[in-house]
Design a protein around this motif. Structure first.
Motif, PDB file in Angstrom:
ATOM      1  N   GLY A 209      32.329  30.108  32.856  1.00  0.00           N
ATOM      2  CA  GLY A 209      30.685  30.922  32.708  1.00  0.00           C
ATOM      3  C   GLY A 209      30.093  31.205  32.180  1.00  0.00           C
TER       4      GLY A 209
ATOM      5  N   ASN B  70      33.175  40.493  32.611  1.00  0.00           N
ATOM      6  CA  ASN B  70      31.870  40.877  31.791  1.00  0.00           C
ATOM      7  C   ASN B  70      31.324  39.626  31.523  1.00  0.00           C
ATOM      8  OD1 ASN B  70      32.913  43.107  32.318  1.00  0.00           O
ATOM      9  ND2 ASN B  70      33.475  43.558  30.050  1.00  0.00           N
TER      10      ASN B  70
ATOM     11  N   PRO C 249      28.179  35.963  35.241  1.00  0.00           N
ATOM     12  CA  PRO C 249      27.505  36.356  37.191  1.00  0.00           C
ATOM     13  C   PRO C 249      28.404  34.819  38.008  1.00  0.00           C
ATOM     14  CG  PRO C 249      25.616  35.729  36.068  1.00  0.00           C
ATOM     15  CD  PRO C 249      26.415  35.581  34.484  1.00  0.00           C
ATOM     16  N   ASP C 250      29.086  34.038  37.241  1.00  0.00           N
ATOM     17  CA  ASP C 250      29.200  33.401  38.474  1.00  0.00           C
ATOM     18  C   ASP C 250      30.601  32.369  37.167  1.00  0.00           C
ATOM     19  OD1 ASP C 250      27.448  32.924  41.023  1.00  0.00           O
ATOM     20  OD2 ASP C 250      25.873  33.048  39.524  1.00  0.00           O
ATOM     21  N   TRP C 251      30.654  31.750  38.631  1.00  0.00           N
ATOM     22  CA  TRP C 251      32.546  30.955  37.729  1.00  0.00           C
ATOM     23  C   TRP C 251      31.880  29.306  38.350  1.00  0.00           C
ATOM     24  CZ3 TRP C 251      34.154  32.070  33.169  1.00  0.00           C
ATOM     25  CH2 TRP C 251      33.878  32.958  32.921  1.00  0.00           C
TER      26      TRP C 251
ATOM     27  N   PRO D  89      30.920  33.818  42.512  1.00  0.00           N
ATOM     28  CA  PRO D  89      30.226  34.632  41.683  1.00  0.00           C
ATOM     29  C   PRO D  89      31.800  36.121  41.499  1.00  0.00           C
ATOM     30  CG  PRO D  89      29.724  35.930  44.050  1.00  0.00           C
ATOM     31  CD  PRO D  89      30.461  34.437  43.898  1.00  0.00           C
ATOM     32  N   THR D  90      30.831  36.592  40.182  1.00  0.00           N
ATOM     33  CA  THR D  90      31.796  38.050  39.725  1.00  0.00           C
ATOM     34  C   THR D  90      31.206  39.119  40.277  1.00  0.00           C
ATOM     35  OG1 THR D  90      31.656  36.923  37.137  1.00  0.00           O
ATOM     36  CG2 THR D  90      32.415  39.488  37.562  1.00  0.00           C
TER      37      THR D  90
ATOM     38  N   SER E 136      33.431  41.755  41.214  1.00  0.00           N
ATOM     39  CA  SER E 136      33.515  43.443  40.014  1.00  0.00           C
ATOM     40  C   SER E 136      34.438  42.998  38.588  1.00  0.00           C
ATOM     41  CB  SER E 136      34.638  44.370  41.108  1.00  0.00           C
ATOM     42  OG  SER E 136      34.886  45.232  40.497  1.00  0.00           O
ATOM     43  N   SER E 137      34.325  43.744  37.993  1.00  0.00           N
ATOM     44  CA  SER E 137      34.237  43.552  36.289  1.00  0.00           C
ATOM     45  C   SER E 137      34.622  45.004  35.868  1.00  0.00           C
ATOM     46  CB  SER E 137      33.911  42.422  35.733  1.00  0.00           C
ATOM     47  OG  SER E 137      34.352  42.512  34.759  1.00  0.00           O
TER      48      SER E 137
END
Length: 295
Positions: A121, A148, A151-153, A165-166, A168-169
């Motif tokens: 990410g 954190n 936004p994307d992996w 996507p992320t 919640s973090s």
């Protein structure tokens, strides 16, 4: 005491996780009748006050937890903590200094993010923790200091195979993130059960994208760690299991029981180390909007 032995099924599951997803690091853890003896409640309050004083001393590179059996607050200090800093910490504790046990460990307490190849990410990678599900929507848990930063992996360093996507973090304070599977071509095997609380002396294993699988024991509960460069995290599981940069977010488990997510620590898997884990059950309970469960 339970012992942990990975079954062939467990081994196959982790191979499948690694093959399907890689795993996430950054490329860019009273004596009755004695009138003078304090009551149990008074002792607990005293230890809580000691713990608060240590927090307020603001010494980076320290971690601590209350050992109720020994009636002490156990402080672990990494190699960056000077004698002067320890003296400041003990001064903050004041007359309750006899309630503090100091332990020194090599290395420095940092979130375990570093260069390598796994799930990516931005300029970072970490390790996948546990797959979770809500209805027909699938996610996975990893470390919040990983979530954190991107936004994307993706499954590759070139960012050509997107996972999702992320959503919640949280870091610092807690250290967990929730990533959604948006790529229907990726499988997301399960096999774990909802985690109970860990316990002192429990035999555990953890898996990470840098060092693979290593074992050890739980040495502390509800630990607070003040990372040297990453903020304060509360309520962690402390262990003597080794880990290295890139193992962040990886799973801590006892057989099929999902226990924690690798947060940070010190040392390495050659000389050993101290590592800290975000409890999985606390991460899930902090995500009521998503209503996820380990499967």
């Amino acid at each position: 005491m339970r012992t942990t032995r990975r079954t062939p099924r467990t081994t196959r599951r982790f191979r499948l996780l690694a093959a399907t997803l890689g795993l996430l690091t950054a490329t860019a853890v009273a004596t009755p009748g004695a009138a003078a003896a304090p009551t149990r409640g008074t002792r607990a309050e005293q230890l809580s006050a000691v713990s608060t004083a240590i927090l307020n001393a603001a010494v980076d590179g320290t971690a601590w937890y209350v050992d109720e059996t020994a009636g002490q607050v156990v402080v672990t200090a990494d190699s960056t903590v000077s004698k002067l800093s320890l003296a400041r910490l003990m001064s903050a504790v004041g007359s309750d200094a006899s309630s503090v046990a100091i332990r020194r460990v090599p290395g420095r307490f940092t979130p375990l993010v570093a260069a390598g190849d796994a799930i990516y990410g931005g300029q970072y990678r970490c390790s996948l923790g546990f797959n979770v599900v809500s209805g027909s929507t699938y996610y996975f848990l990893t470390a919040g200091h990983c979530g954190n930063v991107a936004p994307d992996w993706y499954t590759d360093v070139a960012h050509s195979n997107r996972i999702g996507p992320t959503v919640s973090s949280t870091f610092p304070g807690n250290d967990f993130a929730l990533i959604r599977y948006d790529n229907s071509a990726l499988s997301h095997p399960g096999g774990f059960t909802s985690a109970p609380d860990a316990y002192i002396g429990e035999s555990v294993q953890r898996t990470g994208s840098t060092t693979g699988t290593h074992g050890g024991t739980v040495t502390g509960l509800n630990a607070t760690v003040r990372y040297t460069d990453g903020g304060i995290v509360y309520g962690l599981i402390q262990t003597d299991v080794c880990a290295e940069p890139g193992d962040s977010g990886g799973p801590l488990f006892d057989g099929s029981l999902a226990l924690g997510l690798t947060s940070g620590g010190s040392g390495d898997c050659t000389s050993g180390g101290t590592t800290f884990y975000q409890p999985v059950n606390k991460a899930i309970s902090a995500l009521p909007l998503y209503n996820v469960s380990v499967y």
